[in-house]
Write an enzyme that holds these catalytic residues in place. Sequence first.
Site, mmCIF file in Angstrom:
data_model
loop_
_atom_site.group_PDB
_atom_site.id
_atom_site.type_symbol
_atom_site.label_atom_id
_atom_site.label_comp_id
_atom_site.label_asym_id
_atom_site.label_seq_id
_atom_site.Cartn_x
_atom_site.Cartn_y
_atom_site.Cartn_z
ATOM 1 N N HIS A 175 0.907 -1.296 0.098
ATOM 2 C CA HIS A 175 -0.184 0.034 0.098
ATOM 3 C C HIS A 175 1.093 1.336 0.141
ATOM 4 O O HIS A 175 2.070 1.387 1.281
ATOM 5 C CB HIS A 175 -0.514 0.091 1.125
ATOM 6 C CG HIS A 175 -1.914 1.395 1.211
ATOM 7 N ND1 HIS A 175 -3.316 0.743 1.425
ATOM 8 C CD2 HIS A 175 -1.649 2.550 1.256
ATOM 9 C CE1 HIS A 175 -3.158 2.326 2.156
ATOM 10 N NE2 HIS A 175 -3.078 3.370 1.344
ATOM 11 N N HIS A 231 1.953 5.847 -2.189
ATOM 12 C CA HIS A 231 1.178 7.095 -2.363
ATOM 13 C C HIS A 231 2.409 7.410 -2.759
ATOM 14 O O HIS A 231 3.074 8.076 -2.719
ATOM 15 C CB HIS A 231 0.311 7.649 -1.520
ATOM 16 C CG HIS A 231 -0.469 7.119 -0.696
ATOM 17 N ND1 HIS A 231 -1.984 7.565 -1.342
ATOM 18 C CD2 HIS A 231 -1.121 6.753 0.255
ATOM 19 C CE1 HIS A 231 -3.060 6.756 -1.317
ATOM 20 N NE2 HIS A 231 -2.107 6.181 0.314
ATOM 21 N N LYS A 276 -9.249 -0.336 -5.661
ATOM 22 C CA LYS A 276 -9.375 0.454 -4.313
ATOM 23 C C LYS A 276 -10.953 1.048 -4.684
ATOM 24 O O LYS A 276 -10.901 1.463 -4.761
ATOM 25 C CB LYS A 276 -8.262 1.417 -4.284
ATOM 26 C CG LYS A 276 -8.316 2.007 -3.257
ATOM 27 C CD LYS A 276 -7.644 1.061 -2.049
ATOM 28 C CE LYS A 276 -7.712 2.237 -0.823
ATOM 29 N NZ LYS A 276 -6.651 2.069 -0.190
ATOM 30 N N HIS A 326 -10.351 1.049 2.056
ATOM 31 C CA HIS A 326 -10.338 1.802 2.947
ATOM 32 C C HIS A 326 -11.758 1.901 3.822
ATOM 33 O O HIS A 326 -13.048 2.740 3.664
ATOM 34 C CB HIS A 326 -10.499 3.321 2.226
ATOM 35 C CG HIS A 326 -9.974 4.717 3.733
ATOM 36 N ND1 HIS A 326 -8.545 5.326 3.627
ATOM 37 C CD2 HIS A 326 -10.212 4.607 4.137
ATOM 38 C CE1 HIS A 326 -8.704 5.733 4.130
ATOM 39 N NE2 HIS A 326 -9.517 5.502 5.477
ATOM 40 N N HIS A 381 -4.865 -0.607 5.796
ATOM 41 C CA HIS A 381 -4.563 0.417 7.182
ATOM 42 C C HIS A 381 -4.944 -0.391 8.274
ATOM 43 O O HIS A 381 -5.769 1.112 8.527
ATOM 44 C CB HIS A 381 -3.737 1.398 6.723
ATOM 45 C CG HIS A 381 -5.206 2.114 6.336
ATOM 46 N ND1 HIS A 381 -6.431 1.974 6.067
ATOM 47 C CD2 HIS A 381 -4.589 2.531 4.570
ATOM 48 C CE1 HIS A 381 -6.688 2.457 5.545
ATOM 49 N NE2 HIS A 381 -6.036 3.470 4.332
ATOM 50 N N ASP A 431 1.386 2.748 3.511
ATOM 51 C CA ASP A 431 1.062 3.729 3.444
ATOM 52 C C ASP A 431 1.505 5.236 3.406
ATOM 53 O O ASP A 431 0.984 6.410 4.094
ATOM 54 C CB ASP A 431 -0.367 3.883 4.424
ATOM 55 C CG ASP A 431 -1.991 4.913 3.773
ATOM 56 O OD1 ASP A 431 -1.942 4.700 2.715
ATOM 57 O OD2 ASP A 431 -2.793 5.362 5.102
HETATM 58 O O1 DOR Z 1 -3.115 9.119 5.738
HETATM 59 C C1 DOR Z 1 -3.784 9.035 4.341
HETATM 60 N N1 DOR Z 1 -2.724 9.568 3.612
HETATM 61 N N2 DOR Z 1 -4.371 8.029 4.491
HETATM 62 C C2 DOR Z 1 -5.053 7.698 3.528
HETATM 63 O O2 DOR Z 1 -6.054 7.256 3.587
HETATM 64 C C3 DOR Z 1 -4.277 8.465 2.030
HETATM 65 C C4 DOR Z 1 -3.003 9.374 2.412
HETATM 66 C C5 DOR Z 1 -3.358 10.690 1.526
HETATM 67 O O3 DOR Z 1 -2.797 10.208 0.093
HETATM 68 O O4 DOR Z 1 -2.126 11.318 1.514
HETATM 69 ZN ZN ZN Z 2 -3.121 4.935 1.706
#
Ligand code: DOR
Ligand code: ZN
Length: 346
Positions: free
Chosen positions: A14, A16, A100, A137, A175, A248
Site C-alpha cells: 500500500h 502513495h 481500491k 479504505h 491500514h 501507506d
Molecule cells: O493518511 C492518509 N493519506 N490516508 C489515506 O487514506 C490517504 C493518504 C493520502 O493519499 O495522502
Molecule cells: Zn493510503
Amino acid sequence: MTETLTIPRPDDWHLHLRDGAMLKAVLPETARHFGRAIIMPNLVPPVVTGDQAAAYRERILAALPEGMAFEPLMTLYLTEDTDPADVAAAHASGLVKAVKLYPAGATTNSASGVSDFNKVRGVLEKMAEIGLPLCVHGEVTDADIDIFDREAVFIDRVLDPIRKSTPGLRVVMEHITTKNGVDYVKSNAAGLGATITTHHLIINRNHILVGGIKPHYYCLPVAKREEHRQALRAAATSGDARFFLGTDSAPHTDPNKESACGCAGCFTATNTMPLLAHVFEEESALDKLAGFASENGPAFYGLPVSDETLSLSKSDAAVDFPEKIETGEGPVTVFDPGFDVHWHAE
Ligand code: DOR
Ligand code: ZN
C-alpha cells in the site's frame, strides 16, 4: 557488536507515489529497499480505467532512476461508474493487481469514491469471479460517527455485508488501526487479509495530540488508543500470514501538513525497514519480519517471493535519517519515530 538479519527483498502492499515532481522525488525512497509496491490510484483525477493505469505505470517507470529496479503493481480507483468489463480486461492483461475502494469523502482525493454500494455490485461480482482483490479504505464517513469509531463501524455496516453478499470476493483491509480490525480478520476464513502500516505500530493518538498538535503524525485512519496499537503489534509480529506490510507512505509537502487544515499522511518510505526491525526486535519477533514484510503479501496476491534479499544490521551508532527530503514541490518531512534506531538497511 553487529547483528545482521537477511530477509527476502520486501514489498510494500500500500503506497502513495503521487505524480510529476513528487513522484520523481519519493520513488527512489521506496525503490531503495522494496522490490514491488501496490500503487494507490488516488491521483487528481483518479486512476479509474485500465488505460489510465497503464499510462500511470509508464510515468512511474520513467521516473525510476537509472540502475534501480522496481515493479509498480497497479490498482484501479473504484467509482460508481466503473465498468466491470474494463476491470476484467485490465486484470486479464496482468496490468492491474487490485481495485481500491474509497468511501466517498473518507480521505485525500476520495471525492470520486463510492456512496451507494449497490452501484458497484456488478464490479464486485466480476472481481469475485476473476479473483481480483478489493483493497478497502475501511472507514465510514457519516458525520455522526466519531472519527475514532469509523473503522469499527465500517466493518459492521459496510464490509461485513459486502463480503456476505459477494461470496468469494478477496478483500484486503488496508491500514487497519484497531483491535476490531485485527479480530475481524482473524475470525474470517480464506480470502481476507489486512495491511498494517509502520507508523500505526509506533504511534497512538497521544503522540498526535499531547504536548501540542503534531501534524506529521496525522494520517487516516487516525491512530487510535494504545490498546489498539498493541493489538496491531501482536498481529504484525504473530506470524499469521493474513497480516502484511502496507506502509501507506503518503507524502505531502510541509506547507500542506503544517497548516490550519493539514493533509493526512505519514511519509515512511525512507525509514520503514529500519523502524520495522526495531519494532520486531522490541517484540522479540525478528524471526517474523520476513513473513510480514516479504512473504505474506506475495502469498495473498499469488505472486512469488522475491529471490533478492535485503540485509538489516544493528550497530551501536544510531541511523542518521534525513529529517526531510526535497521534492520539486517543496520539502516532505520523513516520519520521526521519536526514538533512536540502530538498524541499518542495505
Ligand atoms: O493518511 C492518509 N493519506 N490516508 C489515506 O487514506 C490517504 C493518504 C493520502 O493519499 O495522502
Ligand atoms: Zn493510503
